[in-house]
Write a protein that holds these residues in place. Sequence first.
Motif, PDB file in Angstrom:
ATOM      1  N   LYS A 141       0.821  -1.208   0.000  1.00  0.00           N
ATOM      2  CA  LYS A 141       0.000   0.000   0.000  1.00  0.00           C
ATOM      3  C   LYS A 141       0.858   1.262   0.000  1.00  0.00           C
ATOM      4  O   LYS A 141       0.476   2.278  -0.576  1.00  0.00           O
ATOM      5  N   SER A 142       2.005   1.191   0.637  1.00  0.00           N
ATOM      6  CA  SER A 142       2.846   2.380   0.769  1.00  0.00           C
ATOM      7  C   SER A 142       3.705   2.650  -0.471  1.00  0.00           C
ATOM      8  O   SER A 142       4.325   3.698  -0.566  1.00  0.00           O
ATOM      9  N   ASN A 143       3.735   1.734  -1.425  1.00  0.00           N
ATOM     10  CA  ASN A 143       4.556   1.905  -2.627  1.00  0.00           C
ATOM     11  C   ASN A 143       3.646   2.168  -3.830  1.00  0.00           C
ATOM     12  O   ASN A 143       2.916   1.281  -4.266  1.00  0.00           O
ATOM     13  N   PRO A 144       3.717   3.370  -4.410  1.00  0.00           N
ATOM     14  CA  PRO A 144       2.838   3.687  -5.546  1.00  0.00           C
ATOM     15  C   PRO A 144       3.259   3.023  -6.863  1.00  0.00           C
ATOM     16  O   PRO A 144       2.528   3.098  -7.844  1.00  0.00           O
ATOM     17  N   ASN A 145       4.415   2.368  -6.896  1.00  0.00           N
ATOM     18  CA  ASN A 145       4.928   1.772  -8.130  1.00  0.00           C
ATOM     19  C   ASN A 145       4.602   0.290  -8.274  1.00  0.00           C
ATOM     20  O   ASN A 145       5.146  -0.369  -9.162  1.00  0.00           O
ATOM     21  N   ILE A 146       3.732  -0.252  -7.440  1.00  0.00           N
ATOM     22  CA  ILE A 146       3.427  -1.670  -7.486  1.00  0.00           C
ATOM     23  C   ILE A 146       2.462  -1.965  -8.632  1.00  0.00           C
ATOM     24  O   ILE A 146       1.387  -1.395  -8.724  1.00  0.00           O
ATOM     25  N   CYS A 147       2.893  -2.862  -9.504  1.00  0.00           N
ATOM     26  CA  CYS A 147       2.053  -3.328 -10.608  1.00  0.00           C
ATOM     27  C   CYS A 147       1.638  -4.776 -10.342  1.00  0.00           C
ATOM     28  O   CYS A 147       2.284  -5.469  -9.565  1.00  0.00           O
TER      29      CYS A 147
END
Length: 142
Positions: free
Chosen positions: A14-20
């Motif tokens: 949740k804290s990482n906006p780059n997760i695909c």
Amino acid sequence: MPLDREQRIIEALKSNPNICAIQIITTSINFQKRFQGRISLFFKRLKNGLDSIQSLSNRKFFENFSGCYFSLDDAKNIEIIILYDSSISNLNHLQIRARIKKLLGIETDISLGIYNDYSSRIIEMTSIVRESQTFGSWYFNR
């Protein structure tokens, strides 16, 4: 009460906006036939296999691939959601689809997106707790 392993992973995601995300759905029969029903074997072959497309092996294509996966196997289908950091390995979506279909066959459904697209499904997958235990005479007569 401390968070369990899956909850810690979800909080980090949740804290990482780059997760695909890559969602793979195939039949259990297909998966059993190709990988003896073992997700670790599938993932090993996907990430480290020498299968190649356009003379680029999976090992080279997924070289910096880092993340986690969640899976759910019911009687009919197996679902795998792979999450990875796109800032580390920005993968071509067409190549991802082709490489997975080469391993699992064309009847496999593959969806791509970001973590938020699959967050409710991942929470659902991690909250399923299954337990089986024999009891009575079945326990003693295994």
